[in-house]
Write a protein that holds these residues in place. Structure first.
Motif, PDB file in Angstrom:
ATOM      1  N   LYS A 232     -21.283  38.167   2.541  1.00  0.00           N
ATOM      2  CA  LYS A 232     -20.092  37.694   1.837  1.00  0.00           C
ATOM      3  C   LYS A 232     -20.499  36.767   0.694  1.00  0.00           C
ATOM      4  O   LYS A 232     -21.494  36.049   0.803  1.00  0.00           O
ATOM      5  CB  LYS A 232     -19.170  36.908   2.793  1.00  0.00           C
ATOM      6  CG  LYS A 232     -18.727  37.702   4.027  1.00  0.00           C
ATOM      7  CD  LYS A 232     -18.015  36.799   5.035  1.00  0.00           C
ATOM      8  CE  LYS A 232     -17.721  37.552   6.331  1.00  0.00           C
ATOM      9  NZ  LYS A 232     -17.070  36.697   7.328  1.00  0.00           N
ATOM     10  N   ILE A 233     -19.712  36.788  -0.383  1.00  0.00           N
ATOM     11  CA  ILE A 233     -19.921  35.867  -1.513  1.00  0.00           C
ATOM     12  C   ILE A 233     -18.551  35.389  -1.995  1.00  0.00           C
ATOM     13  O   ILE A 233     -17.622  36.186  -2.139  1.00  0.00           O
ATOM     14  CB  ILE A 233     -20.666  36.538  -2.691  1.00  0.00           C
ATOM     15  CG1 ILE A 233     -22.019  37.106  -2.253  1.00  0.00           C
ATOM     16  CG2 ILE A 233     -20.867  35.536  -3.836  1.00  0.00           C
ATOM     17  CD1 ILE A 233     -22.755  37.839  -3.356  1.00  0.00           C
ATOM     18  N   ILE A 234     -18.443  34.091  -2.240  1.00  0.00           N
ATOM     19  CA  ILE A 234     -17.249  33.519  -2.877  1.00  0.00           C
ATOM     20  C   ILE A 234     -17.730  32.728  -4.093  1.00  0.00           C
ATOM     21  O   ILE A 234     -18.617  31.875  -3.965  1.00  0.00           O
ATOM     22  CB  ILE A 234     -16.485  32.584  -1.921  1.00  0.00           C
ATOM     23  CG1 ILE A 234     -16.000  33.354  -0.683  1.00  0.00           C
ATOM     24  CG2 ILE A 234     -15.317  31.914  -2.629  1.00  0.00           C
ATOM     25  CD1 ILE A 234     -15.428  32.456   0.408  1.00  0.00           C
ATOM     26  N   THR A 235     -17.181  32.999  -5.277  1.00  0.00           N
ATOM     27  CA  THR A 235     -17.550  32.247  -6.476  1.00  0.00           C
ATOM     28  C   THR A 235     -16.362  31.402  -6.927  1.00  0.00           C
ATOM     29  O   THR A 235     -15.208  31.767  -6.706  1.00  0.00           O
ATOM     30  CB  THR A 235     -17.977  33.178  -7.630  1.00  0.00           C
ATOM     31  OG1 THR A 235     -16.856  33.979  -8.027  1.00  0.00           O
ATOM     32  CG2 THR A 235     -19.122  34.084  -7.208  1.00  0.00           C
ATOM     33  N   PHE A 236     -16.662  30.262  -7.560  1.00  0.00           N
ATOM     34  CA  PHE A 236     -15.591  29.358  -8.010  1.00  0.00           C
ATOM     35  C   PHE A 236     -16.176  28.384  -9.026  1.00  0.00           C
ATOM     36  O   PHE A 236     -17.402  28.289  -9.191  1.00  0.00           O
ATOM     37  CB  PHE A 236     -14.983  28.596  -6.825  1.00  0.00           C
ATOM     38  CG  PHE A 236     -16.000  27.841  -5.987  1.00  0.00           C
ATOM     39  CD1 PHE A 236     -16.266  26.504  -6.222  1.00  0.00           C
ATOM     40  CD2 PHE A 236     -16.692  28.491  -4.968  1.00  0.00           C
ATOM     41  CE1 PHE A 236     -17.198  25.816  -5.456  1.00  0.00           C
ATOM     42  CE2 PHE A 236     -17.632  27.815  -4.189  1.00  0.00           C
ATOM     43  CZ  PHE A 236     -17.885  26.471  -4.435  1.00  0.00           C
ATOM     44  N   THR A 237     -15.295  27.684  -9.729  1.00  0.00           N
ATOM     45  CA  THR A 237     -15.729  26.644 -10.668  1.00  0.00           C
ATOM     46  C   THR A 237     -15.293  25.291 -10.122  1.00  0.00           C
ATOM     47  O   THR A 237     -14.129  25.108  -9.757  1.00  0.00           O
ATOM     48  CB  THR A 237     -15.125  26.871 -12.061  1.00  0.00           C
ATOM     49  OG1 THR A 237     -15.534  28.159 -12.535  1.00  0.00           O
ATOM     50  CG2 THR A 237     -15.588  25.803 -13.032  1.00  0.00           C
ATOM     51  N   LYS A 238     -16.240  24.361 -10.026  1.00  0.00           N
ATOM     52  CA  LYS A 238     -15.952  23.026  -9.518  1.00  0.00           C
ATOM     53  C   LYS A 238     -16.722  22.026 -10.373  1.00  0.00           C
ATOM     54  O   LYS A 238     -17.903  22.234 -10.655  1.00  0.00           O
ATOM     55  CB  LYS A 238     -16.369  22.925  -8.043  1.00  0.00           C
ATOM     56  CG  LYS A 238     -16.002  21.607  -7.379  1.00  0.00           C
ATOM     57  CD  LYS A 238     -16.406  21.628  -5.908  1.00  0.00           C
ATOM     58  CE  LYS A 238     -16.054  20.314  -5.219  1.00  0.00           C
ATOM     59  NZ  LYS A 238     -16.496  20.301  -3.811  1.00  0.00           N
ATOM     60  N   ASN A 239     -16.067  20.954 -10.770  1.00  0.00           N
ATOM     61  CA  ASN A 239     -16.688  19.941 -11.648  1.00  0.00           C
ATOM     62  C   ASN A 239     -17.297  20.594 -12.894  1.00  0.00           C
ATOM     63  O   ASN A 239     -18.397  20.261 -13.331  1.00  0.00           O
ATOM     64  CB  ASN A 239     -17.764  19.164 -10.891  1.00  0.00           C
ATOM     65  CG  ASN A 239     -17.211  18.464  -9.671  1.00  0.00           C
ATOM     66  OD1 ASN A 239     -16.064  18.056  -9.661  1.00  0.00           O
ATOM     67  ND2 ASN A 239     -18.036  18.356  -8.624  1.00  0.00           N
ATOM     68  N   ASN A 240     -16.558  21.561 -13.464  1.00  0.00           N
ATOM     69  CA  ASN A 240     -17.012  22.283 -14.655  1.00  0.00           C
ATOM     70  C   ASN A 240     -18.335  23.010 -14.446  1.00  0.00           C
ATOM     71  O   ASN A 240     -19.077  23.247 -15.393  1.00  0.00           O
ATOM     72  CB  ASN A 240     -17.139  21.332 -15.870  1.00  0.00           C
ATOM     73  CG  ASN A 240     -15.787  20.927 -16.405  1.00  0.00           C
ATOM     74  OD1 ASN A 240     -14.833  21.715 -16.356  1.00  0.00           O
ATOM     75  ND2 ASN A 240     -15.679  19.705 -16.897  1.00  0.00           N
ATOM     76  N   GLN A 241     -18.655  23.356 -13.202  1.00  0.00           N
ATOM     77  CA  GLN A 241     -19.880  24.106 -12.910  1.00  0.00           C
ATOM     78  C   GLN A 241     -19.529  25.387 -12.163  1.00  0.00           C
ATOM     79  O   GLN A 241     -18.662  25.396 -11.293  1.00  0.00           O
ATOM     80  CB  GLN A 241     -20.831  23.285 -12.028  1.00  0.00           C
ATOM     81  CG  GLN A 241     -21.505  22.126 -12.760  1.00  0.00           C
ATOM     82  CD  GLN A 241     -22.476  21.402 -11.836  1.00  0.00           C
ATOM     83  OE1 GLN A 241     -22.119  21.066 -10.714  1.00  0.00           O
ATOM     84  NE2 GLN A 241     -23.692  21.178 -12.297  1.00  0.00           N
TER      85      GLN A 241
END
Length: 488
Positions: free
Chosen positions: A178-187
């Protein structure tokens, strides 16, 4: 019961192997699975690790002399999920492919066989780690790499990194579930779950601090506190490779299986700043077909060999065409023009031709200089709002955009921009390669006489860029407009 009593005969003649000689159909579902082509040096724990992502493994029988093994799952349901997954993604043990099918045995009775004490110890340890218990070493300390979940941060993101790229890189170290991608703290960040905690350990040790592309996109890899990921949707932001039946989710385009196979994985690109047009070739691979070189030092060895005429052949596979033409849909037919699309898509590559479809003006075909630039434009512009509508950008099946024949009615809907002086990426090593950012509501300064301008929304910024890029200021001065990664 013959199923329970036949283990002795099994040891003598490799009973299940006869079903693979083509004279009988494969068995129906069973919680006992037959594994073929098992490397002779493989350990009990490595084989058990093939099963634990799908549920508890209750028994194991290894036939080392015959390069075979039998894995017994706690439930038939877990075994079915495991077979379904490994049918689409061949598992590897010690870098060798192994093959899994249902056994004609309903359970394994191995109490009186040698080495079962060691098997039971391995079952207890691997199940404990995978199912969230604590696995202790002999001195009571926790084993390294206890979590199969990694947290990944990509720094210096000068070039887009997709879920498929991460899958390709991390699959080198074991089965990615499984993979989950996201943007956090502009990263840009990701959570990635392996089948086996030791896979996560090896990937972390090898990949932490490496660059995906030359001089950019640096991986920071650490263990997550999570021991399992819950993926609800299969789309370009999250994927559960064990559940092909998941919906794509609201607001996400459904993934076209042909697109996923032929272009779902853009390849590891040697450098976004190299090559005749400033870009290395991008090559699409089916996810299960990728064979990477051994990793040493930087990720340079991960770079795919250059393509020949945009085509690439893998072991035993037909060449995969990679196209530089984009299909843009859900445009506003009252507001769009070939020039506007040329300016917008030109932020991410050199646009050669644009055709707004004569009978369906909400759709357009855009031919980029190469497939890498097409992929880059698609990753940044798909889902953006333009003229009040959310546009969709996909790779087209067309290899080129045809110009209208002489005398053919076109209403100015097809334009050839191949000789335009406004191309940003013709010059190898141009600074424009460092100014490739997603659409934002801020425009950056150029080299001199600069300004950062913030608009009310990203949609307004996209429209302003289309309207104002190359605007004539008089005395041979023209505005140069790009999206910025900065904030004001």
């Amino acid at each position: 019961n013959n199923d329970k009593a036949s283990i002795g005969a099994l040891l003598a003649n490799g009973n299940d192997s006869r079903q693979f000689k083509g004279d009988r159909s494969p068995c129906g579902p069973s919680r006992v699975l037959h594994v073929r082509k098992v490397p002779i040096e493989v350990s009990e724990a490595e084989l058990i690790s093939l099963g634990v992502p799908f549920g508890r493994v209750t028994n194991l029988l290894m036939l080392k002399g015959k390069n075979q093994a039998f894995i017994e799952m706690a439930s038939e349901e877990a075994a079915i999920t495991m077979v379904n997954y490994y049918t689409t993604a061949t598992p590897h043990v010690r870098n060798q492919p192994v093959y899994i099918q249902y056994s004609n045995h309903r359970e394994l009775k191995t109490d009186n066989l040698p080495n079962q004490g060691r098997v039971q110890a391995a079952l207890q340890a691997v199940n404990a780690v995978a199912l969230g218990g604590s696995a202790s070493g002999g001195d009571g300390t926790l084993m390294p790499g206890q979590s199969p979940v990694l947290r990944i941060i990509v720094e210096n993101l000068f070039y887009p990194v997709s879920l498929e790229v991460l899958h390709q890189i991390f699959s080198k170290f074991g089965t990615v579930l499984k993979i989950i991608t996201f943007t956090k703290n502009n990263q840009f960040q990701a959570l990635l779950q392996y089948a086996d905690p030791m896979n996560a350990h090896h990937a972390k040790v090898t990949l932490d601090g490496q660059n995906i592309y030359n001089a950019c996109c640096t991986l920071r890899v650490e263990f997550s506190k999570l021991t399992s990921l819950n993926v609800k949707y299969n789309n370009d932001k999250s994927r559960d490779f064990t559940r092909l039946d998941l919906p794509s989710g609201d607001g996400q385009p459904t993934m076209d299986p042909a697109l996923t196979a032929a272009f779902g994985a853009p390849g590891i690109i040697s450098s976004p700043y190299a090559g005749a047009a400033g870009f290395g070739p991008a090559i699409g691979f089916p996810q299960a077909g990728l064979s990477m070189h051994t990793m040493t030092g930087a990720l340079g060895p991960l770079a795919m060999p250059g393509s020949v005429s945009g085509r690439m052949t893998l072991h035993g596979m037909a060449p995969i065409a990679v196209h530089a033409v984009l299909l843009v849909s859900n445009l506003n037919p009252d507001s769009i023009s070939p020039h506007g699309l040329f300016i917008l898509f030109g932020v991410y590559g050199d646009v050669h031709r644009v055709k707004i479809l004569f009978n369906k003006k909400e759709n357009a075909l855009i031919q980029m200089a190469d497939a890498t630039q097409a992929q880059l434009a698609m990753s940044h512009l798909n889902g953006q709002r333009l003229h009040g509508k959310v546009i969709r950008v996909t790779i087209s099946k067309h290899q080129t955009v045809q110009l209208p024949r002489e005398g053919q009615e076109d209403q100015g809907l097809t334009k050839d921009f191949s000789g335009s002086p406004l191309h940003r990426f013709k010059k190898p090593g141009s600074k424009n390669f460092q100014n490739i950012f997603p659409p934002s509501n801020i425009f950056p300064p150029s080299d001199r006489k600069m300004a950062l301008i913030q608009l009310g929304s990203v949609e307004e910024a996209i429209q302003a860029l289309i309207d104002l890029h190359n605007h004539d200021l008089g005395e041979n001065h023209h505005l140069r407009v790009s999206f910025s990664k900065s904030t004001i």
